[in-house]
Design an enzyme around this catalytic site. Structure first.
Site, short mmCIF file in Angstrom:
data_model
loop_
_atom_site.label_atom_id
_atom_site.label_comp_id
_atom_site.label_asym_id
_atom_site.label_seq_id
_atom_site.Cartn_x
_atom_site.Cartn_y
_atom_site.Cartn_z
N GLY A 42 66.99 21.81 42.73
CA GLY A 42 68.46 21.06 42.52
C GLY A 42 68.57 20.19 41.37
N GLY A 43 67.57 20.53 40.44
CA GLY A 43 67.72 19.83 38.86
C GLY A 43 68.88 20.30 38.15
CG ASN A 51 63.38 27.43 40.42
OD1 ASN A 51 63.99 26.96 41.22
ND2 ASN A 51 62.27 27.06 40.08
CG ASN A 111 60.70 24.77 43.51
OD1 ASN A 111 61.33 24.33 42.51
ND2 ASN A 111 59.76 24.10 44.11
CB THR A 180 49.63 22.41 27.11
OG1 THR A 180 49.29 23.04 28.36
CG2 THR A 180 48.72 21.47 26.74
NE ARG A 190 66.89 22.84 34.45
CZ ARG A 190 65.91 22.70 35.36
NH1 ARG A 190 64.92 23.39 35.35
NH2 ARG A 190 66.24 22.12 36.56
CG HIS A 265 58.92 19.35 42.43
ND1 HIS A 265 58.80 19.41 43.79
CD2 HIS A 265 60.28 19.65 42.15
CE1 HIS A 265 59.94 19.52 44.40
NE2 HIS A 265 61.04 19.76 43.37
CD1 TRP A 266 59.93 24.95 39.64
CD2 TRP A 266 59.51 25.00 37.38
NE1 TRP A 266 60.96 25.78 39.22
CE2 TRP A 266 60.74 25.61 37.69
CE3 TRP A 266 59.28 24.86 36.03
CZ2 TRP A 266 61.54 26.10 36.71
CZ3 TRP A 266 59.91 25.35 34.91
CH2 TRP A 266 61.14 26.05 35.44
#
EC number: 3.7.1.8
Length: 286
Positions: A42-43, A51, A111, A180, A190, A265-266
């Site tokens: 949801g970003g 994603n 996710n 990195t 993004r 988180h990814w």
């Protein structure tokens, strides 16, 4: 085999569900076989391709029909203001897309917000779900060990309210364990997605006021989920607390938990090769 790109896999479908009447959904699709629908987080600026572009190829090669869906109010899908918790409305959109594409049952990969969507789908439409794979899903209420909201969620809402390249950089730095991996190409892509859809940002905030994160909690209903479930988490997730993974394996009847070390988180992006092997092996098991 032709290289898979965002452009040559891009498609649209019209759905009609509660609060999503005559609604245009964008998705990327490739492959043949059992359907696997991948649901993004949801970003700001998120979408199916950004994603999951590190996952679609291996899943297609493994013999699956892969669909990367843009959730309502994200990327190329229509704008929307939601009066109900987002995971539930998004689950309706998944069901609507499956109806539009003639898919009776699908495996779901989710996710963060996409994980909350998958959990709601598992509760509301159990007969339409095969297996479920979750990566740091939202929608599980309070943590016993981490103050809520966590650092990453605070930055996410800051970026929605006051979009800036520097705030985006800060959010991505919290998003990933290995710094990195943060390139200007990643940030610029993004940022362009954020700037392309200013209405999505405004509507997300309005929706969050009408149905705050506290309304997303499906923990009391986890026992209703019958689907075989693989739960994965980054040990260093700073958006959704790791102890929520224990909630899931305690609450869902047939669930297992895998934790990726040195991962944020990814997980499906930062640990793509390991994730792809783990997830595909899980789907192949009978």
């Amino acid at each position: 085999m032709t290289e898979l790109t965002e452009g040559n896999t891009s498609k649209f479908a019209k759905i009609s569900e509660k609060d999503l009447s005559d609604f245009l959904i964008h998705y990327n699709e490739a492959g043949e076989g059992e359907a696997v629908i991948m649901l993004h987080g949801g970003g700001p600026g998120a979408g199916g391709w950004s994603n999951y572009y590190r996952n679609i190829g291996p899943f297609v090669d493994a013999g699956y029909r892969v669909i990367l869906k843009d959730s309502p109010g994200f990327n190329k899908s229509d704008v929307v203001v939601m009066d109900e918790q987002r995971g539930l409305v998004n689950a309706r959109a998944v069901k609507g897309l499956m109806d539009a594409l003639g898919i009776e049952r699908a495996h779901l990969v989710g996710n963060s917000m996409g994980g909350a969507t998958a959990l709601n789908f598992a509760i509301e439409y159990p007969e339409r779900l095969g297996k479920m794979i979750l990566m740091g899903p939202g929608g599980l209420g309070a943590s016993h060990f981490a103050p809520m909201p966590m650092e990453g969620i605070k930055l996410l809402f800051k970026l929605y309210a006051e979009p800036s390249y520097e705030t985006l950089r800060q959010m991505i730095q919290v998003f990933l364990y290995d710094q990195t991996n943060i390139t200007e190409e990643l940030l610029q892509g993004r940022w362009e997605a954020i700037q392309r859809n200013p209405e999505h940002l405004k509507n997300f905030l309005v929706s969050a006021q009408r149905a705050p994160l506290s309304s997303w909690d499906v923990s009391p209903r986890l026992g209703e989920i019958k689907a075989k479930t693989l739960v994965t988490w980054g040990r260093d997730d700073r958006f959704v607390p790791l102890d929520h993974g224990l909630k899931l394996v305690w609450g869902i009847g047939d669930a297992r938990l895998h934790v990726f070390s040195q991962c944020g988180h990814w997980a499906q992006w930062e640990k793509a090769d390991e994730f792809n092997r783990l997830a595909i092996d899980f789907l192949r098991q009978r």
